[in-house]
Write a protein that holds these residues in place. Structure first.
Motif, PDB file in Angstrom:
ATOM      1  N   GLY A  18       0.930  -1.310  -0.161  1.00 33.55           N
ATOM      2  CA  GLY A  18      -0.099   0.076   0.013  1.00 33.55           C
ATOM      3  C   GLY A  18       0.631   1.458  -0.169  1.00 33.55           C
ATOM      4  N   ARG A  19       0.582   2.090   0.927  1.00 34.18           N
ATOM      5  CA  ARG A  19       1.002   3.329   1.160  1.00 34.18           C
ATOM      6  C   ARG A  19       2.425   3.818   1.142  1.00 34.18           C
ATOM      7  N   GLY A  20       3.241   2.886   1.876  1.00 38.50           N
ATOM      8  CA  GLY A  20       4.612   2.915   1.998  1.00 38.50           C
ATOM      9  C   GLY A  20       5.142   3.870   2.748  1.00 38.50           C
ATOM     10  N   SER A  21       4.571   4.093   3.752  1.00 42.49           N
ATOM     11  CA  SER A  21       5.151   5.301   4.648  1.00 42.49           C
ATOM     12  C   SER A  21       6.509   4.576   5.444  1.00 42.49           C
ATOM     13  N   ASN A  22       6.094   3.478   5.811  1.00 40.56           N
ATOM     14  CA  ASN A  22       7.225   2.665   6.477  1.00 40.56           C
ATOM     15  C   ASN A  22       8.568   2.297   5.527  1.00 40.56           C
ATOM     16  N   ALA A  95       6.555  -4.379   5.049  1.00 41.31           N
ATOM     17  CA  ALA A  95       6.162  -2.932   5.475  1.00 41.31           C
ATOM     18  C   ALA A  95       4.910  -2.623   4.700  1.00 41.31           C
ATOM     19  N   GLY A  96       3.805  -3.248   5.558  1.00 39.20           N
ATOM     20  CA  GLY A  96       2.439  -3.210   4.966  1.00 39.20           C
ATOM     21  C   GLY A  96       1.965  -4.181   3.853  1.00 39.20           C
ATOM     22  N   ILE A 116       6.478  -5.332  10.517  1.00 39.50           N
ATOM     23  CA  ILE A 116       5.893  -4.357  11.286  1.00 39.50           C
ATOM     24  C   ILE A 116       4.515  -4.393  11.733  1.00 39.50           C
ATOM     25  N   HIS A 117       4.101  -4.358  12.866  1.00 41.42           N
ATOM     26  CA  HIS A 117       2.476  -4.551  13.259  1.00 41.42           C
ATOM     27  C   HIS A 117       2.294  -3.498  14.111  1.00 41.42           C
ATOM     28  N   PRO A 118       0.812  -2.868  13.907  1.00 36.67           N
ATOM     29  CA  PRO A 118       0.327  -1.670  14.659  1.00 36.67           C
ATOM     30  C   PRO A 118      -0.198  -1.954  16.075  1.00 36.67           C
ATOM     31  N   GLN A 130      -5.484  -1.121  15.064  1.00 37.04           N
ATOM     32  CA  GLN A 130      -5.623  -0.029  16.009  1.00 37.04           C
ATOM     33  C   GLN A 130      -7.133   0.195  16.501  1.00 37.04           C
ATOM     34  N   LEU A 179       1.762   5.287  14.148  1.00 34.37           N
ATOM     35  CA  LEU A 179       2.651   5.374  13.094  1.00 34.37           C
ATOM     36  C   LEU A 179       3.899   5.942  13.176  1.00 34.37           C
ATOM     37  N   GLU A 182       6.231   3.626  14.513  1.00 35.91           N
ATOM     38  CA  GLU A 182       6.558   2.883  13.580  1.00 35.91           C
ATOM     39  C   GLU A 182       7.689   3.228  12.819  1.00 35.91           C
TER      40      GLU A 182
HETATM   41  C1  GRF Z   1       1.422  -0.051   9.006  1.00 38.42           C
HETATM   42  O1  GRF Z   1       0.571   0.318  10.014  1.00 38.42           O
HETATM   43  C2  GRF Z   1       2.031  -1.582   9.325  1.00 38.42           C
HETATM   44  O2  GRF Z   1       2.183  -1.363  11.006  1.00 38.42           O
HETATM   45  C3  GRF Z   1       1.060  -2.315   9.052  1.00 38.42           C
HETATM   46  O3  GRF Z   1       0.704  -1.921   7.849  1.00 38.42           O
HETATM   47  C4  GRF Z   1       0.764  -0.431   7.934  1.00 38.42           C
HETATM   48  C5  GRF Z   1       1.251  -0.243   6.606  1.00 38.42           C
HETATM   49  O4  GRF Z   1       1.436   1.313   6.306  1.00 38.42           O
HETATM   50  N1  GRF Z   1       1.805  -3.564   8.896  1.00 38.42           N
HETATM   51  P1  GRF Z   1       2.543   2.008   5.249  1.00 38.42           P
HETATM   52  O5  GRF Z   1       2.146   1.413   3.910  1.00 38.42           O
HETATM   53  O6  GRF Z   1       3.864   1.442   5.889  1.00 38.42           O
HETATM   54  O7  GRF Z   1       2.242   3.242   5.459  1.00 38.42           O
END
Ligand code: GRF
Length: 210
Positions: A18-22, A95-96, A116-118, A130, A179, A182
């Motif tokens: 998805g978004r890829g912020s991590n 990462a997501g 990574i898990h929220p 969440q 986040l 994270e």
């Molecule tokens: C994050 O909340 C991560 O912990 C979970 O999925 C989300 C991914 O966010 N596994 P992003 O794509 O890294 O923005």
């Protein structure tokens, strides 16, 4: 920062749906010199994932491997492995990434896959962690970086960070607070791995001192 002379950047492969912020936080940590590593490939099961755009913006090979282009899960995972090995990836980062990895994949990358898990695992595994924490009425929430095994969000825990749950929180505001943590602890966990400082003893992961 430790003495980096003589060490080569560790080759990272990131799987993201998805978004890829991590992913972005990892790239930023590398570019800021906080992590001696290089993201050598980003792979997504979703061709339109923002994570792929982020990769391209940084000149990182972006590979799209949609599951429905393969006749079964094993073939899809074999393609993932080929791509990661083709880029000589040493450490795989989820990462997501919204799919479970099978035994074959995990055998090839033993103790070399992180997620990574929220939530503060083992509480609230799975989707919408969440929301689960908020609806359960937890007063403390957070995030976890862990090694990946065949279970969902079950592997040995590397790092965790806690945040308060406020009475005024919505899923959105709580997710945002988590986040930020994270983005701090994922690069930190990767750094410990790249410095050879993680030791697995049963389910316990010890971090050796600097
Ligand atoms: C994050 O909340 C991560 O912990 C979970 O999925 C989300 C991914 O966010 N596994 P992003 O794509 O890294 O923005």
């Amino acid at each position: 920062m430790r003495e980096e002379r003589g060490r080569k950047p560790v080759r990272l492969g990131v799987l993201a749906s998805g978004r890829g912020s991590n992913l972005q936080a990892i790239i930023d940590a590398i570019e800021a010199g906080r992590l001696l590593a290089q993201v050598v490939v980003v792979i997504s099961d979703k061709p339109r994932a923002q994570a792929l755009e982020r990769a391209k913006r940084h000149g990182i090979p972006a590979v799209s491997l949609p599951v429905d282009h393969f006749s079964n899960r094993a073939d899809h995972e074999a393609a993932l492995v080929r791509s990661l090995q083709g880029h000589n990836v040493e450490l795989v980062l989820l990462a997501g990434y919204m799919r479970l990895l099978g035994r074959g994949f995990l055998h090839i990358f033993q103790q070399r896959v992180m997620n990574i898990h929220p939530s503060l695992l083992p509480a609230f595994p799975g989707l919408e962690a969440q929301r689960q924490a908020l609806e359960y009425g937890a007063k403390v929430a957070g995030c976890t970086v862990h090694f990946v095994d065949e279970g969902m969000d079950q592997g040995p825990i590397i790092l965790q960070a806690a945040v308060p749950v406020l009475d005024s929180d919505t899923v959105g505001s709580l997710s945002e607070r988590i986040l930020a943590e994270e983005h701090r602890i994922y690069p930190e966990a990767i750094r410990l791995w790249t410095e050879g400082r993680l030791r697995l003893e049963g389910r316990r992961v010890r971090s050796l001192p600097d």
